[in-house]
Design a protein around this motif. Sequence first.
Motif, PDB file in Angstrom:
ATOM      1  N   ASP A  45      -4.737   3.431  -1.589  1.00 53.32           N
ATOM      2  CA  ASP A  45      -3.921   2.941  -2.705  1.00 53.32           C
ATOM      3  C   ASP A  45      -2.458   3.316  -2.548  1.00 53.32           C
ATOM      4  OD1 ASP A  45      -4.207   5.643  -3.198  1.00 53.32           O
ATOM      5  OD2 ASP A  45      -4.881   5.423  -5.259  1.00 53.32           O
ATOM      6  N   PHE A  49       0.044   0.184  -2.567  1.00 58.72           N
ATOM      7  CA  PHE A  49       1.097   0.126  -3.579  1.00 58.72           C
ATOM      8  C   PHE A  49       2.449   0.461  -2.953  1.00 58.72           C
ATOM      9  CE2 PHE A  49       3.337   1.698  -7.465  1.00 58.72           C
ATOM     10  CZ  PHE A  49       3.310   0.497  -8.145  1.00 58.72           C
ATOM     11  N   SER A  73      -1.568  -8.731  -1.158  1.00 64.13           N
ATOM     12  CA  SER A  73      -1.664  -7.596  -2.080  1.00 64.13           C
ATOM     13  C   SER A  73      -0.291  -7.084  -2.479  1.00 64.13           C
ATOM     14  CB  SER A  73      -2.486  -6.473  -1.450  1.00 64.13           C
ATOM     15  OG  SER A  73      -1.904  -6.036  -0.230  1.00 64.13           O
ATOM     16  N   MET A  77       1.206  -7.124  -6.394  1.00 63.31           N
ATOM     17  CA  MET A  77       1.679  -5.943  -7.117  1.00 63.31           C
ATOM     18  C   MET A  77       3.199  -5.859  -7.208  1.00 63.31           C
ATOM     19  SD  MET A  77      -0.553  -4.049  -8.516  1.00 63.31           S
ATOM     20  CE  MET A  77      -2.063  -4.976  -8.816  1.00 63.31           C
ATOM     21  N   ALA A  81       5.476  -3.104  -9.067  1.00 67.53           N
ATOM     22  CA  ALA A  81       6.410  -2.295  -8.284  1.00 67.53           C
ATOM     23  C   ALA A  81       7.817  -2.347  -8.881  1.00 67.53           C
ATOM     24  CB  ALA A  81       6.430  -2.772  -6.835  1.00 67.53           C
ATOM     25  N   THR A  89       7.177   5.910  -9.837  1.00 69.26           N
ATOM     26  CA  THR A  89       6.100   5.393  -8.997  1.00 69.26           C
ATOM     27  C   THR A  89       4.728   5.871  -9.454  1.00 69.26           C
ATOM     28  OG1 THR A  89       6.426   7.239  -7.444  1.00 69.26           O
ATOM     29  CG2 THR A  89       7.597   5.175  -6.987  1.00 69.26           C
ATOM     30  N   LEU A  93       1.773   3.235 -10.207  1.00 70.92           N
ATOM     31  CA  LEU A  93       0.435   3.226  -9.632  1.00 70.92           C
ATOM     32  C   LEU A  93      -0.625   3.276 -10.730  1.00 70.92           C
ATOM     33  CD1 LEU A  93      -1.442   3.281  -7.196  1.00 70.92           C
ATOM     34  CD2 LEU A  93      -1.115   5.765  -7.067  1.00 70.92           C
ATOM     35  N   ALA A  96      -1.090  -0.155 -11.918  1.00 74.09           N
ATOM     36  CA  ALA A  96      -1.864  -0.907 -10.919  1.00 74.09           C
ATOM     37  C   ALA A  96      -3.348  -0.566 -11.025  1.00 74.09           C
ATOM     38  CB  ALA A  96      -1.345  -0.597  -9.519  1.00 74.09           C
ATOM     39  N   ARG A  97      -3.660   0.689 -11.293  1.00 74.69           N
ATOM     40  CA  ARG A  97      -5.059   1.093 -11.446  1.00 74.69           C
ATOM     41  C   ARG A  97      -5.680   0.457 -12.696  1.00 74.69           C
ATOM     42  NH1 ARG A  97      -3.882   7.437  -9.779  1.00 74.69           N
ATOM     43  NH2 ARG A  97      -4.347   7.189  -7.548  1.00 74.69           N
ATOM     44  N   THR A 100      -6.371  -3.137 -12.018  1.00 72.90           N
ATOM     45  CA  THR A 100      -7.530  -3.305 -11.146  1.00 72.90           C
ATOM     46  C   THR A 100      -8.827  -3.193 -11.932  1.00 72.90           C
ATOM     47  OG1 THR A 100      -6.271  -2.413  -9.277  1.00 72.90           O
ATOM     48  CG2 THR A 100      -8.662  -2.437  -9.068  1.00 72.90           C
ATOM     49  N   PHE A 143      -6.131   1.131  -7.100  1.00 71.27           N
ATOM     50  CA  PHE A 143      -5.703  -0.148  -6.552  1.00 71.27           C
ATOM     51  C   PHE A 143      -6.218  -0.289  -5.123  1.00 71.27           C
ATOM     52  CE2 PHE A 143      -2.090  -2.586  -4.405  1.00 71.27           C
ATOM     53  CZ  PHE A 143      -2.706  -3.803  -4.633  1.00 71.27           C
TER      54      PHE A 143
END
Length: 532
Positions: A45, A49, A73, A77, A81, A89, A93, A96-97, A100, A143
Amino acid sequence: MPASAARRPAAVPVTIAACAALALALRAYQLSRPGYLLGVTEYDDGVLFGNALRLVSGVIPYRDFAMVQPPGSALLMAPVALLAKVTGTAWGLAVARILTVCADTANVVLLGVLVRHRGPVAAGVACGLYAVYPDALVAAHTFLLEPWLNLCCLAAAALIFDGDRLATADTCRLALGGAAFGFAVAVKIWALVPLAVAGLVVAAGTRRVRPALTLAGGAAAGLGVVLAPFAVLAPGGLARGVLVGQLVRNASGGRDLTGRLADLAGLASLPARFPRPLLFAAIGAAIVGLYAAAYLAAGRRPAALDAYALLGAVAVTGMLLWPRLYYSHYGAFDAPFLALAVALPAGLLSGALPSRGLLSRGLLPGGPLAASRAAGAVLAAVLAVAVAAAGVGQFRAESRLAGTQVAEVADRLIPAGACVVTNDSAYTVAAGRFYSDVAGCPAMTDSFGTLFAMTSGHPRDTSAAVLAPVVALWQATLQQAAYVWLIGDTAGQIPWTRQLDSYFLSHFRLIGFAGPPPGWRFVPSPGLYVRR
């Protein structure tokens, strides 16, 4: 209209919703475990990411840094981002999790959409199996590509199939289904397998060239739009990273087919001494028997959707058994096909038995209607108990999960904006030290992938001459770094030579984190280093 006929359509959406709620609860519970939302739980991940973080900063994959996955991918994302530039960051992330988890829950719903015409039993089997499938839960904890790959492939199948039949009368749907498959290939090249299966089913089902060409054209468009900019900017890097590196990267690991089959069957937790071959034979015989009973009872041949599910399950399972390199989250890609392959005949059998089988021959009082109700109630109860039991087992397994918290220590030891080089980008992403204010700070996100891309996927079998460019890259990378954060055994990621090792030890000193464990044989040891 009989009361049962009025209630039956409502049972399908209720079943799908209940399974989706279970899937969401199990996946959200994973993120609630210590370190699972804002900590480090995975290597991939941070890489995936990190690729998106580089892209939105104007650093081009394949040209400015190595990337061994297709660019889908990173594009997927890119909005997250961009958000990470505001939130940091670590929270990027985390978003993003969360997305998902939502994507993987949507997969449960799409499975229900594909099989809803076969009734609530089919919907319960397909959605319930995916909701509690162990490898799907592993893939959805952060992710990773498999949940998004499944989302694209299931969306494509929902467009291509109209109930049991192919939606060949609607050219737009067929082209859009192909485009969804094409984007799936741009996320991970594994999607070529279900795309090929779908093309075969379309060609055989219609016996005409035009529908197959429409599907292929849509796939080419969906893939081409994503790949074209990178193919123009860095054709060589794209070919080396995605095609050469991915196709030959199975040089490490071993083919433990019994263990891998147990993982794909969701039975990896069984004791090693359990007679697994006998169990696999029993499962295979049960599936064959289920198909035979279903289609004999219904008095019909398998439809196009059945062919896609069964051929897809065989092809994807075979694809996952072939390579040496295997991780449990890979099995999530097999989950939709396995769920469909079991659910479709189960749904057909549940509808056929009350009207054609023994239940309708007076063995139950009240005639066929009562028999239908009784059979449906029994099957629903058994299915609900099985899915609930599997869900409880997964919940107990998840209660023991814990990630690694790194932000607090990094805040104390690494100044914000410093140039930090690491062999595991998940740590710098979770610590908020991925970006640097220093001009010329290296852009590497994937040390393992870089080694694979630069050695054509054979890092352990190459000569010193082939490794020389990788050594030179790391020499230049270390020369730019103010901090070096080494995680675990770096021997498979960094080609340590005597010269490179000597440079590192003479220019950096250990300032944080535990030293090497007893018996550590590799130099340098894991830890956080600062330039002397």
